[in-house]
Design a protein around this motif. Structure first.
Motif, short mmCIF file in Angstrom:
data_model
loop_
_atom_site.label_atom_id
_atom_site.label_comp_id
_atom_site.label_asym_id
_atom_site.label_seq_id
_atom_site.Cartn_x
_atom_site.Cartn_y
_atom_site.Cartn_z
N GLU A 1 -12.26 31.21 -27.29
CA GLU A 1 -13.45 31.97 -26.89
C GLU A 1 -13.26 32.56 -25.49
O GLU A 1 -13.50 33.74 -25.25
N GLU A 2 -12.77 31.71 -24.59
CA GLU A 2 -12.52 32.16 -23.21
C GLU A 2 -11.46 33.26 -23.19
O GLU A 2 -11.58 34.26 -22.49
N LEU A 3 -10.42 33.04 -23.96
CA LEU A 3 -9.30 33.98 -23.99
C LEU A 3 -9.77 35.36 -24.52
O LEU A 3 -9.48 36.40 -23.93
N PRO B 1 -5.22 40.99 -30.66
CA PRO B 1 -4.74 42.25 -30.13
C PRO B 1 -5.47 42.59 -28.82
O PRO B 1 -6.66 42.25 -28.71
N PRO B 2 -4.87 43.19 -27.85
CA PRO B 2 -3.51 43.71 -27.86
C PRO B 2 -2.48 42.70 -27.32
O PRO B 2 -1.36 43.09 -27.02
N LEU B 3 -2.86 41.42 -27.21
CA LEU B 3 -1.91 40.46 -26.64
C LEU B 3 -0.74 40.20 -27.58
O LEU B 3 -0.90 40.18 -28.81
N HIS B 4 0.43 39.96 -27.01
CA HIS B 4 1.59 39.56 -27.82
C HIS B 4 1.37 38.11 -28.25
O HIS B 4 0.82 37.31 -27.47
N PRO B 5 1.76 37.76 -29.47
CA PRO B 5 1.58 36.37 -29.93
C PRO B 5 2.13 35.32 -28.95
O PRO B 5 1.51 34.27 -28.75
N GLY C 1 -11.84 37.14 -21.98
CA GLY C 1 -10.97 37.70 -20.94
C GLY C 1 -10.33 39.02 -21.39
O GLY C 1 -10.22 39.95 -20.63
N VAL C 2 -9.93 39.05 -22.67
CA VAL C 2 -9.25 40.24 -23.19
C VAL C 2 -10.22 41.40 -23.38
O VAL C 2 -9.94 42.55 -23.07
N ARG C 3 -11.43 41.07 -23.89
CA ARG C 3 -12.36 42.14 -24.26
C ARG C 3 -13.28 42.54 -23.10
O ARG C 3 -13.98 43.53 -23.18
#
Ligand SMILES: Cc1ncc(COP(=O)(O)O)c(C=O)c1O
Length: 399
Positions: free
Chosen positions: A391-393, A332-336, A396-398
């Motif tokens: 982990e990278e993703l 979250p909050p990314l779309h699958p 990036g999101v947080r």
């Protein structure tokens, strides 16, 4: 065989991508392709109708494939019907049993079914005035077995999936089958995600009908599936499709049907597909189902640990003994779909969306999940590479 190295050698694609979409369909090992090639190159002909040698050979190989499937499931030769896929198998069951139902009869299933094991029962219930009931279960996909016992009492038919393609949960099909048979109910198993990944024995499961697809666990081609029909139903299960190959005699007014399995296979079957499926099953038998389960368990253990470390929520049973090689998660909050697209950029193939299990998504209050699903050729190194990208993703999101 050395696992997973020797299997990977038979599947060239494993050196090009990380393929974690085995729930949708699995990769094809060379012996399966070679068996189908041999049919198309050396004895390409129709079955059952020819006197010539190619037809005789094609018939022998096609029927030998049925024998391979029957032995694999602990069924009788004539109880194995070749279909297109699991969806067709389950639809045939619902159509072929229609006459046995009276208004008010009950069908019991679970809220976790794939649409292919839900819609045919919904349609049958609507058409015949039946009640469709769902065994209670929690958000991990675990069924409440006391509720199952209550609901199965007096039911006419019980239909359950062996393994959920959305949550990875392995259901207690053996116990449910026993409950169904004690009540005289017809027991139907959707084994799309279990055949080829774990032991499936129709006798142990008390199955009356069981469907699966060749292209998933058994590593066969697409377009071939199986419907197991318990011989006790040969007289009451009406073949939904009839015509070429299904008869003993025909007059202009009427016909007499032939014996199973031909009675249930109208028209020219997928001959090359059946031969490929048998080659896939032989390949699985060479590896051993125990080895397959062990490897998938190793991968599930590591991926769930890694996702926990990254605080990425994943679904399905925390008790990994009940968790097959299918792990659904979200970032979250990314779309699958966005998560799947990033993974694809790194050569990692996962599935995203509702996985043809919309009621499951609605129960969890989500619009979908990202799903990593394994087969025996997947490696721990691949899981580590996946976790590195994750982990990278997540960073990036947080932020
Ligand atoms: C549990 C389950 N049942 C049925 C199906 C339908 O299989 P097919 O698309 O091969 O008919 C699937 C496919 O993913 C599945 O996972």
């Amino acid at each position: 065989m050395k696992i997973p190295e020797d299997v990977r050698k038979d599947i060239p694609l494993t050196s090009e991508v990380i393929y974690f979409d085995n729930t949708a369909t699995s990769l094809t090992p060379k012996p399966v392709i070679e068996a189908m090639d041999e049919y198309y190159l050396k004895y390409r002909a129709n079955v059952h109708r020819g006197v010539h040698r190619l037809s005789q050979m094609a018939t022998a190989k096609y029927e030998e494939s049925r024998r391979v499937v029957a032995k694999f499931l602990n069924a009788r030769f004539e109880e194995i019907i070749f279909t297109k896929n699991t969806s067709e198998s389950l639809n045939l069951v619902a159509l072929g049993l229609e006459e046995l139902f009276k208004p008010g009869d009950r069908i019991v299933t679970t809220p976790y079914e794939h649409h292919s094991d839900l819609l045919p029962w919904q349609r049958l219930a609507k058409k015949k005035g039946l009640k469709l009931e769902f065994i209670e279960g929690d958000d991990e996909g675990n069924l409440d077995l006391s509720d199952a016992e209550r609901k199965i009492k007096g039911a006419k038919l019980v239909a359950v999936q062996h393994v959920s393609n959305a949550l990875g949960v392995i259901h207690e099909v053996e116990e449910l089958g026993k409950m169904a048979k004690e009540e005289g109910a017809i027991f139907v198993v959707d084994a799309a995600q279990s055949v080829g990944h774990m032991e499936v024995d129709v006798k142990k499961l008390h199955a009356d009908f069981l469907g699966f697809s060749g292209h998933k666990g058994p590593m066969g081609p697409t377009g071939i599936g199986v419907l197991y029909v318990n011989a006790e139903f040969f007289d009451t299960f009406e073949p939904p499709l009839i015509g070429g190959g299904t008869i003993d005699d025909v007059e202009l007014c009427c016909y007499t049907l032939t014996e199973p399995p031909e009675r249930f296979e109208a028209g020219t079957p997928n001959i090359g597909g059946a031969i490929g499926l048998a080659a896939g099953i032989r390949y699985i038998e060479r590896i051993g189902l125990g080895e397959i389960e062990r490897q998938e368990h190793r991968l599930v253990k590591r991926i769930t640990e890694g996702l926990d470390e990254l605080e990425v929520p994943w679904y399905g049973p925390r008790d990994l003994k009940k968790h097959a090689g299918v792990v659904s998660f979200n970032v979250p909050p990314l779309h699958p779909h966005d998560v799947a697209a990033v993974l694809d950029e790194h050569g990692i193939m996962v599935r995203s969306g509702h996985h043809c299990a919309l009621p499951v998504m609605k129960k969890l209050g989500i619009n979908g999940t990202v799903r990593a699903s394994f087969h025996v050729y997947n490696s721990l190194e691949e899981v580590e590479r996946f976790l590195g990208v994750m982990e990278e993703l997540v960073k990036g999101v947080r932020g």
